[in-house]
Design a protein around this motif. Structure first.
Motif, PDB file in Angstrom:
ATOM      1  N   MET A 231       0.802  -1.210   0.000  1.00 41.36           N
ATOM      2  CA  MET A 231       0.000   0.000   0.000  1.00 41.36           C
ATOM      3  C   MET A 231       0.845   1.275   0.000  1.00 41.36           C
ATOM      4  O   MET A 231       1.991   1.279   0.451  1.00 41.36           O
ATOM      5  CB  MET A 231      -0.925   0.018   1.222  1.00 41.36           C
ATOM      6  N   GLN A 232       0.240   2.347  -0.521  1.00 37.08           N
ATOM      7  CA  GLN A 232       0.796   3.689  -0.357  1.00 37.08           C
ATOM      8  C   GLN A 232       0.110   4.313   0.854  1.00 37.08           C
ATOM      9  O   GLN A 232      -1.119   4.357   0.926  1.00 37.08           O
ATOM     10  CB  GLN A 232       0.562   4.543  -1.591  1.00 37.08           C
ATOM     11  N   VAL A 233       0.916   4.796   1.790  1.00 32.79           N
ATOM     12  CA  VAL A 233       0.405   5.258   3.076  1.00 32.79           C
ATOM     13  C   VAL A 233       0.902   6.674   3.335  1.00 32.79           C
ATOM     14  O   VAL A 233       2.101   6.947   3.229  1.00 32.79           O
ATOM     15  CB  VAL A 233       0.860   4.330   4.226  1.00 32.79           C
ATOM     16  N   ALA A 234      -0.021   7.564   3.672  1.00 30.83           N
ATOM     17  CA  ALA A 234       0.336   8.925   4.072  1.00 30.83           C
ATOM     18  C   ALA A 234       0.231   9.041   5.586  1.00 30.83           C
ATOM     19  O   ALA A 234      -0.727   8.538   6.199  1.00 30.83           O
ATOM     20  CB  ALA A 234      -0.599   9.934   3.407  1.00 30.83           C
ATOM     21  N   LEU A 235       1.235   9.670   6.191  1.00 29.37           N
ATOM     22  CA  LEU A 235       1.244   9.918   7.634  1.00 29.37           C
ATOM     23  C   LEU A 235       1.300  11.428   7.843  1.00 29.37           C
ATOM     24  O   LEU A 235       2.295  12.069   7.482  1.00 29.37           O
ATOM     25  CB  LEU A 235       2.440   9.239   8.301  1.00 29.37           C
ATOM     26  N   GLN A 236       0.241  11.982   8.405  1.00 26.96           N
ATOM     27  CA  GLN A 236       0.138  13.438   8.584  1.00 26.96           C
ATOM     28  C   GLN A 236      -0.100  13.754  10.061  1.00 26.96           C
ATOM     29  O   GLN A 236      -1.153  13.421  10.611  1.00 26.96           O
ATOM     30  CB  GLN A 236      -1.002  13.996   7.723  1.00 26.96           C
ATOM     31  N   GLU A 237       0.916  14.328  10.677  1.00 27.78           N
ATOM     32  CA  GLU A 237       0.840  14.675  12.091  1.00 27.78           C
ATOM     33  C   GLU A 237       0.398  13.479  12.939  1.00 27.78           C
ATOM     34  O   GLU A 237      -0.437  13.590  13.836  1.00 27.78           O
ATOM     35  CB  GLU A 237      -0.113  15.856  12.307  1.00 27.78           C
ATOM     36  N   VAL A 238       0.976  12.326  12.659  1.00 28.92           N
ATOM     37  CA  VAL A 238       0.669  11.114  13.414  1.00 28.92           C
ATOM     38  C   VAL A 238       1.449  11.154  14.725  1.00 28.92           C
ATOM     39  O   VAL A 238       2.680  11.221  14.725  1.00 28.92           O
ATOM     40  CB  VAL A 238       1.023   9.851  12.601  1.00 28.92           C
ATOM     41  N   ARG A 239       0.747  11.119  15.815  1.00 24.81           N
ATOM     42  CA  ARG A 239       1.356  11.275  17.133  1.00 24.81           C
ATOM     43  C   ARG A 239       1.329   9.932  17.876  1.00 24.81           C
ATOM     44  O   ARG A 239       0.273   9.309  18.023  1.00 24.81           O
ATOM     45  CB  ARG A 239       0.608  12.332  17.939  1.00 24.81           C
ATOM     46  N   VAL A 240       2.510   9.509  18.349  1.00 25.72           N
ATOM     47  CA  VAL A 240       2.607   8.284  19.138  1.00 25.72           C
ATOM     48  C   VAL A 240       3.495   8.550  20.347  1.00 25.72           C
ATOM     49  O   VAL A 240       4.340   9.454  20.327  1.00 25.72           O
ATOM     50  CB  VAL A 240       3.189   7.113  18.309  1.00 25.72           C
ATOM     51  N   PRO A 241       3.358   7.779  21.422  1.00 22.35           N
ATOM     52  CA  PRO A 241       4.189   7.990  22.613  1.00 22.35           C
ATOM     53  C   PRO A 241       5.671   7.789  22.312  1.00 22.35           C
ATOM     54  O   PRO A 241       6.055   6.962  21.478  1.00 22.35           O
ATOM     55  CB  PRO A 241       3.673   6.935  23.588  1.00 22.35           C
ATOM     56  N   ALA A 242       6.505   8.524  22.996  1.00 18.97           N
ATOM     57  CA  ALA A 242       7.954   8.392  22.814  1.00 18.97           C
ATOM     58  C   ALA A 242       8.435   6.982  23.129  1.00 18.97           C
ATOM     59  O   ALA A 242       9.456   6.532  22.589  1.00 18.97           O
ATOM     60  CB  ALA A 242       8.680   9.408  23.686  1.00 18.97           C
ATOM     61  N   SER A 243       7.702   6.283  23.975  1.00 18.74           N
ATOM     62  CA  SER A 243       8.072   4.902  24.325  1.00 18.74           C
ATOM     63  C   SER A 243       7.935   3.946  23.146  1.00 18.74           C
ATOM     64  O   SER A 243       8.393   2.799  23.227  1.00 18.74           O
ATOM     65  CB  SER A 243       7.212   4.409  25.486  1.00 18.74           C
ATOM     66  N   ASN A 244       7.335   4.391  22.036  1.00 16.71           N
ATOM     67  CA  ASN A 244       7.202   3.544  20.846  1.00 16.71           C
ATOM     68  C   ASN A 244       8.473   3.503  20.004  1.00 16.71           C
ATOM     69  O   ASN A 244       8.580   2.705  19.076  1.00 16.71           O
ATOM     70  CB  ASN A 244       6.046   4.030  19.968  1.00 16.71           C
TER      71      ASN A 244
END
Length: 409
Positions: A231-244
């Motif tokens: 797939m083609q995937v766009a990530l826009q302002e995706v926020r995840v914990p620093a622990s990831n």
């Protein structure tokens, strides 16, 4: 160098061959029919019920998670050398590895989590992957840069307090089309001021995180590979914990090298498996068809191609087994020349054998009535996946020339 697999590997190979012969190979047509029904219903992106049934049987027979060595979470895992012949058997049918929870990109992602993940990351993502409850994707290649040089990657991983914020676009994200895909491993720039090999990091991103858009499925020579998908995937302002974050900032290349070594063994051995199947199909076809007054197998050009096919496949297998043995004994770094060599040798050898098999089958070889067209498309793609031939040639030449560093020109 002893390339003999262990007694345990040989016993598992016997049991795996028996399972494949009884339950997988006879079901190829059933798998394709199920996929065709899903397409006709307008939703090819749904897991195969046939594979789910076979997975339960394979697990009950102890044929599960065979690829992961030295992991307390998967004690059934084999060394690279011991797993290689099993991988070859699985490779004869493109969907067979999933039956045994040994399919890409999950195998590589589980390797990453097992080697570099924290206890928390392993509990959340590795355990359900090992259990077959979820699937995963690996997001590295990008459409707007020459990704053969991974230092070109532009996807940004920016620290913001207790989180990281991710912005970028990836494509050929294998596995992202599967509705069971629950986590992405994303590689991007986290330290833009660092040297080119310490600018990137890898981070775990839940597939349902806000800001993720799966834009489209990418075909491979016309195949979309549903329900797996690229797939083609766009990530826009995706926020995840620093622990990831995996391992630490700037360590993305270190992780990539650890991930790609075993994966290249798997890719190459699966390719050799389909190459063996293509050679068998070619021989049967040539023995059963007549042209110009005699069996095709009696024409000298086909005898030469059969002989060359046997040479190509056996040479490739020996090289891959040697690389696997070195990885097990001296480590991926010391085996980097051999790993690069097999990634060039095996796909090219198998591509040639399949091409000759297509030629032997004539029109049938490029039709939907044969496995050969799809097998050729997948094998040709391997000359790009995990690094193109040219990058591996550069690695091999650089390491070879390094032996003579300091000598007069």
């Amino acid at each position: 160098m002893d390339l003999t697999p262990s007694p345990r590997s040989r016993e598992l190979e016997r049991r795996l061959h028996d399972f494949l012969q009884r339950r997988v190979w006879p079901n190829e047509a059933a798998y394709e029919e199920e996929a065709a029904r899903a397409r006709a219903a307008g939703n090819p992106w749904q897991p195969s019920t046939l594979i789910a049934r076979l997975q339960a049987e394979a697990r009950a027979e102890g044929l599960w998670n065979l690829f992961l060595p030295d992991s307390p979470r998967a004690p059934e895992g084999l060394s690279n050398l011991d797993y290689a012949p099993l991988c070859e058997l699985m490779g004869r049918v493109h969907w067979a590895p999933e039956v045994f929870n040994c399919s890409a990109p999950d195998t590589g992602n589980m390797e990453v989590l097992a080697r570099y993940g924290t206890e928390e990351q392993q509990a959340r993502w590795l355990d359900p992957l090992l259990d077959g409850r979820i699937r995963s994707a690996f997001l590295m290649t990008e459409p707007d840069v020459a990704s053969s040089d991974a230092t070109n990657l532009e996807c940004a991983i920016r620290r913001d307090g207790d989180d990281y914020v991710i912005n970028g676009r990836k494509w050929y994200a294998s596995g992202a089309g599967d509705p069971r895909c629950a986590v992405y491993i994303v590689m991007g720039i986290s330290n833009p001021g660092a040297d080119r090999h310490h600018r990137h990091s890898m981070i775990l991103v839940p597939a349902d995180a806000p800001g993720i858009t799966v834009e489209r499925a990418m075909d491979v020579y016309g195949y979309d590979d549903a329900p797996h998908g690229h797939m083609q995937v766009a990530l826009q302002e995706v926020r995840v914990p620093a622990s990831n974050l995996l391992l630490g900032e700037g360590r993305g290349f270190e992780i990539a090298q650890g991930r790609l070594g075993p994966g290249r063994i798997h890719h190459c051995m699966r390719a050799i498996g389909v190459g063996e199947r293509a050679l068998e199909a070619m021989c049967r076809r040539l023995a059963s068809r007549r042209a110009f007054g005699r069996a095709l197998a009696e024409h000298s050009v086909w005898r030469e191609r059969i002989a060359r096919s046997r040479c190509l496949l056996d040479q490739a297998r020996l090289m891959v087994m040697r690389a696997a043995r070195m990885m097990d004994t001296v480590g991926n770094k010391a085996a980097r020349t051999e790993i690069a060599m097999i990634k060039v040798i095996a796909p090219q050898a198998v591509e040639q054998v399949i091409d000759w098999a297509v030629q032997a089958h004539g029109a049938a070889g490029v039709s939907q009535d044969s496995f050969l067209a799809k097998a050729w498309a997948h094998t040709r793609t391997l000359r790009l996946a995990d690094g193109p031939d040219e990058v591996h040639h550069e690695t091999i030449a650089r390491l070879e020339l390094g032996k003579y560093r300091g000598e007069a020109a």
